[in-house]
Design an enzyme around this catalytic site. Structure first.
Site, mmCIF file in Angstrom:
data_model
loop_
_atom_site.group_PDB
_atom_site.id
_atom_site.type_symbol
_atom_site.label_atom_id
_atom_site.label_comp_id
_atom_site.label_asym_id
_atom_site.label_seq_id
_atom_site.Cartn_x
_atom_site.Cartn_y
_atom_site.Cartn_z
ATOM 1 N N HIS A 99 58.669 39.557 29.407
ATOM 2 C CA HIS A 99 58.339 39.005 28.101
ATOM 3 C C HIS A 99 59.598 38.682 27.286
ATOM 4 O O HIS A 99 59.547 37.839 26.391
ATOM 5 C CB HIS A 99 57.436 39.967 27.336
ATOM 6 C CG HIS A 99 56.027 39.945 27.825
ATOM 7 N ND1 HIS A 99 54.928 40.054 26.997
ATOM 8 C CD2 HIS A 99 55.517 39.804 29.073
ATOM 9 C CE1 HIS A 99 53.812 39.990 27.714
ATOM 10 N NE2 HIS A 99 54.165 39.847 28.978
ATOM 11 N N HIS A 267 52.075 40.447 39.120
ATOM 12 C CA HIS A 267 50.832 41.209 39.147
ATOM 13 C C HIS A 267 50.666 42.010 40.425
ATOM 14 O O HIS A 267 49.612 42.585 40.668
ATOM 15 C CB HIS A 267 49.648 40.264 38.942
ATOM 16 C CG HIS A 267 49.646 39.611 37.596
ATOM 17 N ND1 HIS A 267 48.803 38.581 37.256
ATOM 18 C CD2 HIS A 267 50.395 39.857 36.484
ATOM 19 C CE1 HIS A 267 49.035 38.205 36.004
ATOM 20 N NE2 HIS A 267 49.997 38.961 35.518
#
Length: 724
Positions: A99, A267
Site C-alpha cells: 500500500h 493473495h
C-alpha cells in the site's frame, strides 16, 4: 486550558483557536485565486535532519545483513499488544509495503513508496490502510535501533520484501536509497471527492468505460489503493471488475501478466479481516484523540486482534497455507466453484460451494479449527476474464515461472519511483538493467568544454533554437518519480522527437547541427544539447550588455531507442508549457494551474518560475515564435524588460475573444503587445507580482540575470544524480 467554577471550559485567549480550526483560506474566500501552495512543498525547513544530512552517506554505515536478520527474526517474534496472524507478521508487512508503493501512478509520477509518505495524512488514514498504523508501530524498535542509517521509506519496503523471503519466495533484489519526507505531500491530487469511498462515478465520465477515469488518478475510489474488492461500486461483477483492474494497473505502469502475478502473489499469503462490525471502529489516526498516540481504528468490543480484527470487512484467507509461498492461490481458485456470500462484517465475498476440510486454512489463533477460504471480486476476475484466465492457467501450470514473474513485478512495484540507479544502494541491487528503469549509459566527463561551445557558437543556430532545444530536453524531468530530464537525450528518440510541443521540424534542424559536433568531440548528444542551450543563454546575456558564464557539468550519456519504454513516456508529453507559452488545446484546468504543476515536478520555487518565464520570453523562446508575452524591443537579449513592461502603468490590458489579451498605451490607445493568461498571471497574482516587481526594479538587472542562470542550471542538472 483551565476550567471555570461552573465546570465549563474557558474560552481560549489565544487567537480564538485559529491555529487548528478550519478557518477559511484565501482560496476559500476567492475560489478563482491562483493557489501557489504546491510550489511551497520544496521548502526544506521541515527536515529535522537538516540540510547537511546526506542519506546516501548515512547508508554507508548501515549494517545491511544485520538489518535483514533482525527483520527475518521479527516476522515470527509476536508481541502481545498486536499479535500476528498464525504467529507471522508477513501478511501485515507485505500489505504495508504494497500500500505504500501501490499509490504510485504513471501519469504524473506521484505517490509510491519512495518518500515514506504513508506515515502522513491522508494516506495514513485512508480506509484502505486500516491497521497499517499498527504495522509501522511494530517496526519502530528496529527503526530505533538503526536510526538515521535507514529511512522509514526503505524500511517499510524492505519489511515487505523480507516477509516474502521468510515465507519461501526467492526475491529479485532490493535497493536502498529512498529518502524520507517530513511533512504531508499536499501537492498530490487524490481526487475531488469530499467523502471516503464515494461512488466511482465521481471520477469517471462513464464508469462502464474505465479509460474515462479522471487523470492523473489510478485508484477507482477515494481512499482505495487499487479497486474495490467487493466489485465496481461495491457490486459483484468479476468481468466488470476486470476492466477496472486493467485500467488501474495500466496507470501504474503494469501490463496484464504483471497484474495477474501481483494479484495472485499478493493473495498467496495473509488474509482479509472482517470478523466483526466495521461501523463500531474508532476514528482513523488523524482523527483519534491524543491518548491514542497516533493509532486509530480502535475496536471497542472483543480484542480487535487476531480472529476479531476488522479492516476491509471481507473475512478469510485465500489459500490453505497463508504463511507459505506456494501455488495455493491458483489451485484454490481453479479447483473450486465459487458463490457469493456475506462476511461476518456484511461484506460481499466469494466462497467455495464445497471444499474438503483439509483444504481449508486454519484459524489465525486456534490452529485446530479450519475456516472457509474466500476470494474478492478482483480474484474472481483472474478466473473469468479471458486474458487474465489464460495467464493464470499458465502460472498455475508453471510455478517457477509464476514465482519469477511475481518477484520481478514486486521489485518493479516497490522500486518504480526510485529514479536512476545512481540513487540505488546495497548488496542486493540487481545487475540486470530493466527498461522501466530508463537506463542511460555513462557519458564522457573529460573533454574540452570551451572548444565544444566555440564550435556550437560558430553555427547558424539562433538563440531561440539553442535555448528551446535544451529546455525541451530538460523540462521532462519529474521530481515525483525522478524520471525524464536532459540526461539520455531521449528528445531525439520516439516518442519525444514527434511531440507537438517539441516543434519536431525545428528540433530536427537543431539536432542535425549538434549531432555531428557530438560525434566530432566523442561526447554525448545530451551534453551537446545542454551546452548549446548554455551558449544561447550566454549570447543573450552579452546582448543585454553583461557577461556571465553559465555553469556546466559534463558526463551525460545517450540512451538508445531499445533502452526507451515508449508507452511509459507518453504520459510525460507536455500539454501546456508556460515557460514557452505553449498550450496544445483548451482544458478544464487553467493553463497557469498546469504550469504550477509542471513547476512543482521540476523542483522549482515560485520565484524560480517567475525569473525563468521572464527570461524565456525576452530570448524569443515562445512556441512557434509567437509574440505573446514578448514585452521587449530587444528580442534575444536577457533583459528584465518582461517585468518592466508588465508592471508599467502606462499600459492597460484588454481581453480578446480567443484567450489573447491586448496591451494598449493608455494615452494613445495603440496596441503595444499581446499576451496570454500565462503572461498576465505574473502581474495579477499578488505573490507573483511581488516577485515581478523585484525583477522590474532598476537596481536588479544584474540580479535578474544571476537568478535566471541559477534557475536555468537547476533545470539542466535536475536529473544529474551522479553529481549530487
Amino acid at each position: 486550558m483551565d476550567h471555570n467554577n461552573t465546570g465549563d471550559i474557558d474560552k481560549c485567549p489565544f487567537m480564538q483557536g485559529a491555529i487548528t480550526t478550519t478557518e477559511k483560506t484565501v482560496t476559500d474566500w476567492w475560489p478563482n485565486s491562483l493557489n501557489l501552495d504546491i510550489l511551497h512543498q520544496h521548502d526544506t525547513k521541515t527536515n529535522i535532519l537538516g540540510k547537511d544530512f546526506n542519506y546516501q552517506e548515512a547508508l554507508k554505515s548501515l549494517d545491511v545483513e544485520g538489518l535483514k536478520k533482525d527483520l527475518h527474526d521479527f516476522m515470527t517474534d509476536s508481541q502481545d499488544w498486536w499479535p500476528a496472524d498464525w504467529g507471522h507478521y508477513g501478511g501485515l508487512m507485505i500489505r504495508m509495503a504494497w500500500h505504500s508503493a501501490g499509490s504510485y501512478r504513471l501519469a504524473d509520477g506521484r505517490g509510491g513508496g519512495g518518500t515514506g509518505n504513508i506515515r502522513f495524512a491522508p494516506l495514513n488514514s485512508w480506509p484502505d490502510n486500516v491497521s497499517l498504523d499498527k504495522a509501522k508501530r511494530l517496526l519502530w524498535p528496529i527503526k530505533k535501533k538503526y536510526g538515521n542509517s535507514v529511512s522509514w521509506a526503505d524500511l517499510i519496503i524492505l519489511a515487505g520484501t523480507i516477509a516474502y523471503e521468510s515465507m519461501g519466495l526467492k526475491t529479485y533484489g532490493f535497493a536502498f536509497g529512498r529518502e524520507d519526507i517530513w511533512s504531508p505531500e499536499k501537492d498530490v491530487y487524490w481526487g475531488a471527492e469530499k467523502e471516503w469511498l464515494a461512488p466511482s462515478d465521481e471520477r469517471y465520465t462513464n464508469v462502464d468505460a474505465p479509460d474515462t477515469m479522471e487523470n492523473p488518478l489510478a485508484a477507482v475510489q477515494m481512499g482505495l489503493i487499487y479497486v474495490n474488492p467487493e466489485g465496481v461500486n461495491g457490486k459483484q461483477d468479476p468481468l466488470k471488475t476486470a476492466l477496472q483492474i486493467r485500467e488501474t494497473f495500466k496507470r501504474m505502469a503494469m501490463n496484464d501478466e504483471e497484474t495477474v502475478a501481483l494479484t495472485a502473489g499478493g493473495h498467496t499469503v495473509g488474509k482479509t479481516h472482517g470478523n466483526g462490525d466495521a461501523s463500531i471502529l474508532g476514528p482513523e489516526p488523524e482523527a483519534a484523540g491524543v491518548e491514542a498516540q497516533g493509532l486509530g481504528w480502535a475496536n471497542p468490543t472483543k480484542t480487535g486482534k487476531g480472529r476479531y480484527t476488522v479492516t476491509s470487512g471481507l473475512e478469510g484467507a485465500w489459500t490453505t497455507h497463508p504463511t507459505k509461498w506456494d501455488n495455493g492461490f491458483f489451485e484454490m481458485l481453479f479447483n473450486h466453484e465459487w458463490e457469493s456470500r456475506k462476511s461476518p462484517a456484511g461484506a460481499d465475498q466469494w466462497e467455495p460451494v464445497s471444499i474438503k476440510e483439509e483444504d481449508k486454512p486454519v484459524d489465525v489463533e486456534d490452529l485446530t479449527t479450519r475456516l472457509n477460504p474466500m476470494m474478492t471480486d478482483a480474484d474472481m476476475a483472474m478466473k473469468m476474464d479471458p486474458i487474465y484466465r489464460e495467464i493464470s492457467l499458465k502460472f498455475m501450470n508453471d510455478f517457477e515461472y509464476f514465482s519469477d514473474t511475481f518477484a520481478r513485478a514486486w521489485f518493479k512495484l516497490t522500486h518504480r519511483d526510485m529514479g536512476p540507479r545512481d540513487r540505488w544502494f546495497g548488496p542486493d541491487v540487481p545487475q540486470e538493467e530493466l527498461i522501466w528503469q530508463d537506463p542511460i549509459p555513462k557519458g564522457n566527463y573529460k573533454y574540452d568544454v570551451e572548444a565544444v561551445k566555440a564550435k556550437i557558437a560558430a553555427t547558424d543556430l539562433s538563440i531561440s533554437e539553442l535555448v528551446t532545444a535544451a529546455w525541451d530536453s530538460a523540462r521532462t524531468f519529474r521530481g515525483s518519480d525522478l524520471r525524464g530530464g536532459a540526461n539520455g537525450a531521449r528528445i531525439r528518440l520516439e516518442p519525444q522527437k514527434n511531440w507537438e510541443g517539441n516543434e519536431p521540424a525545428k528540433l530536427q534542424k537543431v539536432l542535425a547541427v549538434l549531432e555531428p559536433i557530438a560525434a566530432e568531440f566523442g561526447i554525448s548528444v545530451a551534453d551537446t544539447i545542454v551546452l548549446a542551450g548554455n551558449v544561447g543563454v550566454e549570447r543573450a546575456i552579452r546582448n543585454a550588455g553583461m557577461s556571465m558564464t553559465v555553469p556546466f557539468a559534463p558526463g551525460r550519456g545517450d540512451a538508445t531507442q531499445e533502452m526507451t519504454d515508449v508507452d511509459s513516456f507518453e504520459s510525460m508529453e507536455p500539454l501546456v508549457d508556460g515557460y514557452r507559452n505553449y498550450q496544445q488545446k483548451q482544458y478544464t484546468v487553467s493553463p497557469e494551474e498546469i504550469m504550477l504543476d509542471r513547476t512543482q515536478l521540476l523542483g522549482l520555487t515560485a520565484a524560480e518560475m517567475t525569473v525563468l518565464v521572464g527570461g524565456m520570453r525576452v530570448m524569443g523562446a515562445n512556441y512557434g515564435g509567437t509574440k505573446h508575452g514578448v514585452f521587449t524591443e530587444q528580442v534575444g537579449a536577457l533583459t528584465n524588460d518582461f517585468f518592466v513592461n508588465l508592471t508599467d502603468m502606462i499600459y492597460e490590458w484588454k481581453p480578446l475573444d480567443n484567450g489573447i489579451y491586448e496591451i494598449k498605451n493608455r494615452n494613445t490607445g495603440a496596441v503595444k503587445y499581446t499576451a496570454t493568461r500565462l503572461d498576465l498571471v505574473f502581474g495579477s497574482n499578488a505573490i507573483l507580482r511581488a516577485y515581478a516587481e523585484v525583477y522590474a526594479q532598476d537596481d536588479n538587472k544584474e540580479r535578474f540575470v544571476k537568478d535566471f542562470v541559477a534557475a536555468w542550471t537547476k533545470v539542466m542538472n535536475a536529473d544529474r544524480f551522479d553529481i549530487k
